[in-house]
Design a protein around this motif. Structure first.
Motif, mmCIF file in Angstrom:
data_model
loop_
_atom_site.group_PDB
_atom_site.id
_atom_site.type_symbol
_atom_site.label_atom_id
_atom_site.label_comp_id
_atom_site.label_asym_id
_atom_site.label_seq_id
_atom_site.Cartn_x
_atom_site.Cartn_y
_atom_site.Cartn_z
ATOM 1 N N THR A 13 0.744 -1.714 -0.440
ATOM 2 C CA THR A 13 -0.263 0.034 0.710
ATOM 3 C C THR A 13 0.570 1.112 -0.119
ATOM 4 N N VAL A 14 1.921 1.439 0.828
ATOM 5 C CA VAL A 14 2.482 2.261 1.037
ATOM 6 C C VAL A 14 3.330 2.748 -0.672
ATOM 7 N N ALA A 15 3.578 1.137 -1.258
ATOM 8 C CA ALA A 15 4.344 1.523 -2.652
ATOM 9 C C ALA A 15 3.653 1.972 -3.450
ATOM 10 N N LEU A 16 2.457 1.562 -3.340
ATOM 11 C CA LEU A 16 1.560 2.120 -4.576
ATOM 12 C C LEU A 16 1.266 3.353 -3.946
ATOM 13 N N ASN A 17 1.294 3.915 -2.902
ATOM 14 C CA ASN A 17 1.256 5.619 -3.096
ATOM 15 C C ASN A 17 2.453 6.174 -3.206
ATOM 16 N N ALA A 18 3.527 6.268 -3.234
ATOM 17 C CA ALA A 18 4.554 6.661 -3.511
ATOM 18 C C ALA A 18 4.917 7.911 -4.303
ATOM 19 N N ALA A 19 5.433 8.487 -5.029
ATOM 20 C CA ALA A 19 5.896 9.023 -6.318
ATOM 21 C C ALA A 19 7.522 9.707 -6.365
ATOM 22 N N GLN A 34 11.599 7.874 -3.797
ATOM 23 C CA GLN A 34 10.453 7.595 -3.537
ATOM 24 C C GLN A 34 10.387 7.972 -2.300
ATOM 25 N N ILE A 35 8.756 9.348 -2.722
ATOM 26 C CA ILE A 35 8.083 9.932 -1.734
ATOM 27 C C ILE A 35 6.834 9.515 -1.673
ATOM 28 N N ALA A 36 6.190 9.691 -0.352
ATOM 29 C CA ALA A 36 4.856 9.599 -0.346
ATOM 30 C C ALA A 36 3.977 10.771 -1.083
ATOM 31 N N ASP A 37 2.742 9.916 -1.481
ATOM 32 C CA ASP A 37 2.605 11.117 -2.557
ATOM 33 C C ASP A 37 1.217 12.585 -1.736
ATOM 34 N N ASN A 38 1.182 12.298 0.364
ATOM 35 C CA ASN A 38 0.697 13.272 0.681
ATOM 36 C C ASN A 38 1.641 14.428 1.124
ATOM 37 N N ALA A 39 3.352 13.853 1.018
ATOM 38 C CA ALA A 39 4.307 14.667 1.652
ATOM 39 C C ALA A 39 4.073 16.200 1.325
ATOM 40 N N THR A 40 4.798 16.703 2.510
ATOM 41 C CA THR A 40 5.075 18.367 2.303
ATOM 42 C C THR A 40 5.743 18.671 1.660
ATOM 43 N N THR A 41 6.174 19.879 1.270
ATOM 44 C CA THR A 41 7.181 20.554 0.233
ATOM 45 C C THR A 41 8.417 20.346 1.264
ATOM 46 N N GLN A 42 7.905 20.765 2.809
ATOM 47 C CA GLN A 42 9.095 20.140 4.076
ATOM 48 C C GLN A 42 9.556 19.086 4.193
ATOM 49 N N GLN A 43 8.568 18.300 4.257
ATOM 50 C CA GLN A 43 9.575 16.677 3.721
ATOM 51 C C GLN A 43 9.773 16.303 2.297
#
Length: 69
Positions: A13-19, A34-43
């Motif tokens: 699930t995490v892998a599918l939601n990564a950009a 690879q970073i989560a799709d919902n990561a903030t610009t700071q993250q």
């Protein structure tokens, strides 16, 4: 067995939601992270800074984020 199956499902699930972001470091190394799709610009900036540190041994003074279609 049940814990293993649940862990595998969570990992998938995490892998599918990564950009995937293409990163060019200060020393010229081009790579992708690879970073989560919902990561903030700071993250995202922190992840890029860490990638640059791992590749070049220094933290960047400035990070430019650009989105391409």
């Amino acid at each position: 067995m049940r814990k293993l199956l649940l862990s595998g499902f969570i990992l998938a699930t995490v892998a599918l939601n990564a950009a995937t972001w293409t990163v060019t470091t200060t020393c010229g190394v081009v790579g992708s992270i690879q970073i989560a799709d919902n990561a903030t610009t700071q993250q995202v900036a922190q992840a890029v800074s860490q990638y640059n540190y791992n590749q070049c041994g220094v933290r960047p003074a400035k990070i430019n984020l650009s989105l391409e279609p």
